[in-house]
Every structure is written in C-alpha cells, then in structure tokens.
Design a protein around this motif. Structure first.
Motif, PDB file in Angstrom:
ATOM      1  N   ARG A  89      34.397  16.720   0.404  1.00  0.00           N
ATOM      2  CA  ARG A  89      33.677  18.248   0.800  1.00  0.00           C
ATOM      3  C   ARG A  89      34.429  19.229  -0.686  1.00  0.00           C
ATOM      4  O   ARG A  89      33.720  19.628  -0.686  1.00  0.00           O
ATOM      5  CB  ARG A  89      34.576  18.665   1.626  1.00  0.00           C
ATOM      6  CG  ARG A  89      34.523  19.648   2.332  1.00  0.00           C
ATOM      7  CD  ARG A  89      35.477  20.079   3.454  1.00  0.00           C
ATOM      8  NE  ARG A  89      35.260  21.202   3.987  1.00  0.00           N
ATOM      9  CZ  ARG A  89      36.015  22.269   5.161  1.00  0.00           C
ATOM     10  NH1 ARG A  89      35.568  21.053   6.449  1.00  0.00           N
ATOM     11  NH2 ARG A  89      35.469  22.769   5.473  1.00  0.00           N
ATOM     12  N   MET A  90      35.614  18.759  -1.295  1.00  0.00           N
ATOM     13  CA  MET A  90      36.164  18.898  -2.150  1.00  0.00           C
ATOM     14  C   MET A  90      34.950  19.727  -3.543  1.00  0.00           C
ATOM     15  O   MET A  90      34.976  20.323  -4.012  1.00  0.00           O
ATOM     16  CB  MET A  90      37.304  18.722  -2.830  1.00  0.00           C
ATOM     17  CG  MET A  90      38.477  19.387  -1.586  1.00  0.00           C
ATOM     18  SD  MET A  90      40.120  18.848  -2.304  1.00  0.00           S
ATOM     19  CE  MET A  90      40.721  17.002  -1.289  1.00  0.00           C
ATOM     20  N   LEU A  91      34.847  17.695  -3.600  1.00  0.00           N
ATOM     21  CA  LEU A  91      33.463  17.760  -5.114  1.00  0.00           C
ATOM     22  C   LEU A  91      32.865  18.656  -4.526  1.00  0.00           C
ATOM     23  O   LEU A  91      31.819  19.791  -5.736  1.00  0.00           O
ATOM     24  CB  LEU A  91      33.829  16.205  -4.999  1.00  0.00           C
ATOM     25  CG  LEU A  91      34.085  15.509  -5.634  1.00  0.00           C
ATOM     26  CD1 LEU A  91      34.382  15.044  -6.332  1.00  0.00           C
ATOM     27  CD2 LEU A  91      35.163  16.364  -6.644  1.00  0.00           C
ATOM     28  N   ALA A  92      31.812  18.919  -3.524  1.00  0.00           N
ATOM     29  CA  ALA A  92      30.874  19.392  -3.132  1.00  0.00           C
ATOM     30  C   ALA A  92      31.032  21.276  -3.496  1.00  0.00           C
ATOM     31  O   ALA A  92      30.442  21.885  -3.602  1.00  0.00           O
ATOM     32  CB  ALA A  92      30.480  18.752  -2.045  1.00  0.00           C
ATOM     33  N   VAL A  93      32.579  21.622  -2.779  1.00  0.00           N
ATOM     34  CA  VAL A  93      32.041  22.972  -2.868  1.00  0.00           C
ATOM     35  C   VAL A  93      32.216  23.227  -4.060  1.00  0.00           C
ATOM     36  O   VAL A  93      31.958  24.100  -5.023  1.00  0.00           O
ATOM     37  CB  VAL A  93      34.221  23.023  -1.762  1.00  0.00           C
ATOM     38  CG1 VAL A  93      34.194  24.518  -2.370  1.00  0.00           C
ATOM     39  CG2 VAL A  93      33.746  23.075  -0.705  1.00  0.00           C
ATOM     40  N   TYR A  94      33.110  22.342  -5.272  1.00  0.00           N
ATOM     41  CA  TYR A  94      33.519  23.110  -6.843  1.00  0.00           C
ATOM     42  C   TYR A  94      32.085  23.033  -7.384  1.00  0.00           C
ATOM     43  O   TYR A  94      32.526  23.857  -8.078  1.00  0.00           O
ATOM     44  CB  TYR A  94      34.448  21.740  -7.267  1.00  0.00           C
ATOM     45  CG  TYR A  94      35.141  21.928  -8.580  1.00  0.00           C
ATOM     46  CD1 TYR A  94      35.954  22.825  -8.587  1.00  0.00           C
ATOM     47  CD2 TYR A  94      33.902  21.273  -9.484  1.00  0.00           C
ATOM     48  CE1 TYR A  94      36.616  23.032 -10.223  1.00  0.00           C
ATOM     49  CE2 TYR A  94      34.420  21.357 -10.711  1.00  0.00           C
ATOM     50  CZ  TYR A  94      35.430  22.003 -11.255  1.00  0.00           C
ATOM     51  OH  TYR A  94      35.944  22.171 -12.734  1.00  0.00           O
TER      52      TYR A  94
END
Ligand SMILES: [Mg+2]
Length: 230
Positions: free
Chosen positions: A73-78
C-alpha cells in the motif's frame, strides 16, 4: 537537438522522495496508524526510505486499525501520488532560452510510466518537449542500459544534425549515447544530494563518462556545438 534526463538533472530527486514520504504519512493518518507528522518524522529519521517504510509497516501491524497498511500500500501511494515538486529557476530559464532559440528538445528517463508522467506534468515539461520526444523506460520497455531509447530518439528526429544528452548518472546515462555519436554532458552533483551518488572512480571504463561536465545547467550553452549545429 538536446535531450535531457529527468531525475537529478532537471530537478533534484530528493524533493520527489520527500513529497512521496509526505503522501505516505498522510495515508498513515487516514488509515488511523498515527498522525501524519509523526509518520513523516519516523520515515525521515530512518537510515533510508525503504527501512522507514518497514518501520511504519511494523507499527501498523501492531496497531488496532482494521485497515491493511502494508508495504504494498505504501509503495502504491508513493509511486502514484501527485508530487509536490517544482522546476528550479535555472532549469526553467534554460528550457525557455532553448525553446526561444528553436532548438528541438527531448527527454529520456528511466522509471514507471505513471510516476514519471506525474513528475513531467507537475514540472510542466510537456510545454517544452514534444510528446513524441518524451521516452520513458516503463513505456518503451527498455532502460538506459540499452540503446533503444537513444536510437528511437534519432529515428524520430531524422533531420537533426547533432544530438546531446545531459544527465547525472555515469553508471548508465552516457554509455550508449557516447557509442551512438552523441555529445554527452554530466551535470555535477555539487551539493552531493543526488539519489545515485556520482562515483566516477567505480565506473568500468571511460566509455561510461560524459564528454563534458558542468556544475550548473546554465553552463550547457557554453559547450561548443550544443547551441548551434557544428
Ligand atoms: Mg538522473
């Protein structure tokens, strides 16, 4: 024609990284993990961004939120956030004067399509560079370790008499354009803030080095044959 690299050439990539961390921190607050300012500090105080995200994921795992807040999720947001980055004045002035002089411009950059497109849009580079001359590795399926992008640029601009590539990374930016007869220019990382440090002593050979090195983008026009075809 003059072809630019994007990250750490036309703007400093650490500003993008910072913008991405802010987006992830805001998302952490939304997911009920912790306040955004706290999440931001936690990632920024980690040895690097990846381990900062790991720490945040570990805390999220222990928290009582029902929302999944993991590395994916963090990578997608980033990767897909709308970046808060700006085109430095020096870059804007150079692009303005090249445009005024009628010099054809191009961009060859490595990265995911969505991330690089978001940077290009935010920096308004599409107002200077024709869309057919914007080549992104994630879209053409080949990065700068291969000649594809440089060859494609030549193919799309058959009337250009000379090609110049300006980048920052001697590991991959200059090898192929050197081989293809381009002029190559390295923008020196004078503040030592680049995401990929310029370790010239570690590159395998002189064919990886740029033919010219400049400390400031405005010096580009002083290189013989860059402004006008020679
Ligand atoms: Mg770069």
């Amino acid at each position: 024609m003059i072809v630019f690299d994007l990250d750490d050439t036309l703007y400093k990539e650490f500003t993008y990284v910072d913008s991405g961390i802010r987006a992830v921190a805001a998302d952490a607050e939304e997911a009920g993990i912790m306040p955004a300012s706290k999440a931001y500090d936690l990632v920024k105080n980690a040895p690097d961004t990846a381990s900062g995200f790991d720490r945040l994921a570990a805390i999220a795992l222990e928290s009582e939120t029902y929302e999944l807040f993991d590395i994916q999720r963090m990578l997608a947001v980033y990767r897909y956030h709308i970046p808060e980055i700006t085109l430095p004045l020096e870059s804007r002035q150079l692009l303005d004067s090249l445009k005024t002089a009628g010099i054809t411009l191009g961009l060859i950059t490595d990265g995911r399509s969505l991330s690089q497109r978001a940077k290009i849009r935010t920096l308004e580079l599409d107002t200077y560079i024709p869309s057919e001359n914007i080549l992104i590795s994630g879209e053409i399926g080949s990065d700068k370790h291969w000649p594809t992008a440089y060859e494609l640029m030549m193919k799309r601009n058959p009337s250009e008499k000379s090609f110049t590539y300006i980048g920052d990374n001697p590991d991959k930016d200059f090898y192929w354009p050197n081989k293809l007869g381009w002029k190559t220019v390295m923008l020196r990382d004078t503040d030592c803030v680049n995401i990929h440090p310029q370790r010239l002593s570690e590159i395998p050979g002189s064919q990886y080095e740029a033919q010219y090195t400049i400390d400031s983008l405005s010096d580009l026009l002083d290189i013989p044959g860059v402004r006008c075809d020679d």
